[in-house]
Design a protein around this motif. Structure first.
Motif, mmCIF file in Angstrom:
data_model
loop_
_atom_site.group_PDB
_atom_site.id
_atom_site.type_symbol
_atom_site.label_atom_id
_atom_site.label_comp_id
_atom_site.label_asym_id
_atom_site.label_seq_id
_atom_site.Cartn_x
_atom_site.Cartn_y
_atom_site.Cartn_z
ATOM 1 N N GLN A 121 -5.479 4.328 -4.358
ATOM 2 C CA GLN A 121 -4.918 2.731 -3.427
ATOM 3 C C GLN A 121 -4.494 1.796 -3.918
ATOM 4 O O GLN A 121 -3.869 1.021 -3.612
ATOM 5 N N ARG A 180 -1.008 -0.801 -5.308
ATOM 6 C CA ARG A 180 -1.033 -1.610 -4.560
ATOM 7 C C ARG A 180 -0.567 -2.921 -5.644
ATOM 8 O O ARG A 180 0.688 -3.616 -5.771
ATOM 9 N N GLN A 186 0.921 -0.863 0.106
ATOM 10 C CA GLN A 186 0.016 -0.093 -0.020
ATOM 11 C C GLN A 186 1.029 0.976 0.117
ATOM 12 O O GLN A 186 0.155 2.330 -0.453
ATOM 13 N N HIS A 226 2.287 8.270 -3.077
ATOM 14 C CA HIS A 226 0.849 8.749 -3.143
ATOM 15 C C HIS A 226 1.243 10.206 -2.814
ATOM 16 O O HIS A 226 -0.112 11.279 -3.024
ATOM 17 N N ARG A 259 2.551 2.981 2.230
ATOM 18 C CA ARG A 259 1.597 3.790 3.865
ATOM 19 C C ARG A 259 1.959 2.852 5.138
ATOM 20 O O ARG A 259 1.838 1.641 5.310
#
Length: 156
Positions: A138, A142, A73, A129, A75
């Motif tokens: 997202q 991914r 992700q 991001h 994050r």
């Protein structure tokens, strides 16, 4: 009290591996991987399974920072605070130790349980991001990192 949100808990559960930084006696950082970080009732804990340096550092200086990042992700979260070593007979300590043993097996020693008094939580976002233009979802991020790491999600 700083709130441990549902998203924070989900990231911790998904990622499994986190990194705990403490301060060595000479002021240098000590970074230790942890697969035992968990959030319970809005509080963070980790078990000392094989981390004598981490525990020694916390006894001398309780300053701690923990990073949890989902590599797919791109994050995660950064937690800062104080690490408190719980007495082994403490109810919180027993709960975490029992969870570690139930998850990993009885052969895993739990020498200590550390409770984190969290003073700040901040999101960690990779440049994927922050700088990607046009912005990517997202799911797109991914998918890109699954490809980069050469993995497929379970169930696909």
């Amino acid at each position: 009290m700083i709130e441990i949100t549902a998203d924070i808990e989900a990231i911790i559960k998904q990622v499994i591996l986190s990194f705990v930084a403490t301060v060595n006696e000479d002021g240098t950082p000590n970074l230790s991987p942890k697969a035992s970080l968990t959030a319970r009732n809005g509080v963070l804990y980790f078990a000392d399974i094989a981390s004598p340096r981490t525990i020694l550092n916390l006894k001398r200086n309780p300053a701690v920072e923990i990073n949890v990042v989902d590599i797919f992700q791109r994050r995660g979260y950064r937690f800062k605070g104080r690490g408190l070593i719980l007495p082994p007979e403490d109810d919180e300590s027993l709960t975490i130790a029992n969870w570690v043993r139930a998850t990993n097996g009885l052969e895993y020693p739990v020498d200590h349980v550390v409770k984190i008094e969290t003073s700040s939580i901040s999101p960690l976002l990779s440049p994927a991001h922050v700088f990607a233009r046009p912005a990517r979802s997202q799911d797109e991020i991914r998918s890109t990192y699954y490809q980069k790491y050469g993995v497929k999600p379970i169930g696909t």
